[in-house]
Design a protein around this motif. Structure first.
Motif, mmCIF file in Angstrom:
data_model
loop_
_atom_site.group_PDB
_atom_site.id
_atom_site.type_symbol
_atom_site.label_atom_id
_atom_site.label_comp_id
_atom_site.label_asym_id
_atom_site.label_seq_id
_atom_site.Cartn_x
_atom_site.Cartn_y
_atom_site.Cartn_z
ATOM 1 N N THR A 193 -24.130 14.138 3.593
ATOM 2 C CA THR A 193 -25.481 13.718 3.386
ATOM 3 C C THR A 193 -26.403 14.681 3.198
ATOM 4 N N GLY A 194 -27.860 14.210 2.792
ATOM 5 C CA GLY A 194 -29.003 15.149 2.991
ATOM 6 C C GLY A 194 -29.141 16.434 1.768
ATOM 7 N N SER A 195 -28.477 16.081 1.653
ATOM 8 C CA SER A 195 -28.014 17.581 0.352
ATOM 9 C C SER A 195 -27.402 17.072 -0.933
ATOM 10 N N ASN A 196 -27.538 18.082 -2.264
ATOM 11 C CA ASN A 196 -27.556 17.520 -3.189
ATOM 12 C C ASN A 196 -25.790 18.166 -3.105
ATOM 13 N N THR A 197 -24.928 16.725 -3.902
ATOM 14 C CA THR A 197 -23.393 17.106 -4.246
ATOM 15 C C THR A 197 -23.303 16.159 -5.710
ATOM 16 N N ASN A 198 -22.372 17.087 -6.166
ATOM 17 C CA ASN A 198 -21.527 16.395 -7.399
ATOM 18 C C ASN A 198 -20.117 16.336 -7.380
ATOM 19 N N PHE A 199 -19.630 15.365 -8.178
ATOM 20 C CA PHE A 199 -18.264 14.842 -8.247
ATOM 21 C C PHE A 199 -17.943 14.781 -10.053
ATOM 22 N N ASN A 233 -33.764 7.372 1.140
ATOM 23 C CA ASN A 233 -34.903 7.102 1.260
ATOM 24 C C ASN A 233 -35.093 5.598 2.387
ATOM 25 N N GLY A 234 -34.102 6.158 2.732
ATOM 26 C CA GLY A 234 -34.155 4.421 4.337
ATOM 27 C C GLY A 234 -33.892 3.226 2.963
ATOM 28 N N LEU A 235 -33.929 3.338 1.792
ATOM 29 C CA LEU A 235 -33.644 1.848 1.427
ATOM 30 C C LEU A 235 -32.654 1.473 0.530
ATOM 31 N N THR A 236 -32.013 0.806 0.880
ATOM 32 C CA THR A 236 -30.319 0.547 -0.192
ATOM 33 C C THR A 236 -30.334 0.730 -1.607
ATOM 34 N N VAL A 280 -27.690 11.600 -0.676
ATOM 35 C CA VAL A 280 -28.131 9.820 -0.144
ATOM 36 C C VAL A 280 -28.063 10.719 1.553
ATOM 37 N N ASP A 281 -28.842 9.379 2.029
ATOM 38 C CA ASP A 281 -29.410 9.746 3.162
ATOM 39 C C ASP A 281 -27.965 9.702 4.537
ATOM 40 N N SER A 282 -27.291 8.158 4.157
ATOM 41 C CA SER A 282 -25.720 7.455 4.726
ATOM 42 C C SER A 282 -24.483 6.705 4.003
ATOM 43 N N PHE A 283 -24.334 6.583 4.179
ATOM 44 C CA PHE A 283 -23.259 5.415 3.910
ATOM 45 C C PHE A 283 -22.397 4.772 4.670
ATOM 46 N N THR A 284 -21.456 3.457 4.785
ATOM 47 C CA THR A 284 -20.813 2.751 4.791
ATOM 48 C C THR A 284 -19.323 2.986 5.220
#
Length: 326
Positions: A193-199, A233-236, A280-284
């Motif tokens: 979270t909070g940084s660019n990640t690659n997959f 950014n605070g949006l789903t 992303v900011d967060s995930f469940t």
């Protein structure tokens, strides 16, 4: 009578006693290896004999990698009651094999890639011939699905056969008439979270292509690729493909889905997905689930992959019907 015992540490990495059939199968292979790891089956035999916590092993030479890595043997290990292997355990396995492999060959213990199946089943049953409640029938069906997973899946290079699966559901109870079941594979990514990640990962199957005109802004699941929700950014937001090979972030603004930007690509022929700079900011939960709609109903895992069905991914809806026997 006055003696008390304090348990400092529970036993770990054990297993139940080996069955007679298992002994008959493994004993000749144990003798054949002569404590040497030459063939792929030798590696499997040695590890399964020495470490009872190992449930499945996949061994393949580095020449099968892209690009090839000659002189290397990759060993993917699945441990009971665990998704993944710790670095400490990997080093134990590596050290055990060190003096058993030919000179010039190096081994690398890797984690399997776990792919899961999401199941949604509408089951019709004849309530006229059963005394069981819908909850009891649901439990029996879920038990059948768990048994199917233990019998046919949860191993490397295995196949999910749709016809066998739906037959297992129908056979759960004599009152079951039929079932309408959809099964979608998914893979879990865990971005920082909070940084660019690659997959990058591959489903190894052809994915459904929907044209841009087919897109309905009310349903993510209308796409060939879609994801569980997360916060940007605070949006789903969710991931989805556009039918042209691009994967993009879609977010909800004023109850409407709007495209944010492209974050990846999908090869519809192979199911290979590449995601870059996902922030992303967060995930469940444990991560973001990436779902696909495969063209074929059957699905096969690879030498690196393990396919499984978890109970929490199964949704069963019971449909009562009254039928009389003639």
């Amino acid at each position: 009578a006055n003696v008390s015992i304090l348990l400092n540490k529970e036993a770990i990495s054990g297993s139940v006693s080996e069955s007679n059939n298992s002994i008959k199968f493994n004993a000749p292979r144990y003798f054949q290896t002569q404590e040497r790891a030459i063939t792929e089956s030798d590696y499997k035999t040695l590890l399964l004999r020495e470490f009872p916590e190992i449930r499945a092993v996949s061994v393949f030479g580095g020449e099968k990698e892209n690009p090839p890595q000659y002189g290397k043997v990759f060993i993917s290990v699945d441990i009971s009651n665990s998704d993944g292997v710790s670095d400490l355990v990997k080093s134990v396995y590596t050290n055990y094999l060190k003096d058993k492999v030919p000179i010039g060959i190096t081994t690398e213990i890797t984690d399997p890639d776990y792919f899961y199946l999401s199941v949604n089943s509408d089951v019709s049953y004849n309530y006229n011939i059963t005394n069981l409640s819908e909850n009891q029938l649901t439990t029996k069906i879920l038990t059948s699905i768990v048994n199917f997973n233990d019998t046919y899946l949860n191993k490397f290079n295995d196949s999910f056969r749709y016809s066998t699966f739906v037959s297992a559901i129908d056979s759960s109870d004599p009152s079951i008439i039929s079932n309408d079941t959809t099964v979608y594979p998914y893979y879990i990514i865990t971005p920082e979270t909070g940084s660019n990640t690659n997959f990058s990962f591959s489903f190894n199957t052809e994915v459904l292509v929907t044209t841009p005109s087919d897109f309905q802004h009310s349903l993510f699941a209308d796409r060939g690729v879609y994801s569980s929700s997360f916060i940007v950014n605070g949006l789903t937001s969710q991931l989805e493909d556009d039918g042209l090979g691009n994967i993009r972030i879609m977010r909800v603004i004023s109850n409407q889905l709007q495209e944010k930007y492209k974050v990846g690509t999908i090869d519809y022929d192979t199911g290979y997905i590449s995601i870059s700079n996902l922030n992303v900011d967060s995930f469940t939960g444990s991560g973001i689930k990436i779902y696909i709609k495969p063209v074929a109903k059957d699905y096969t895992s690879s030498l690196r992959n393990i396919l499984k069905i978890k109970s929490e991914d199964v949704i069963i809806s019971m449909i009562a019907k009254k039928l009389w026997r003639l």
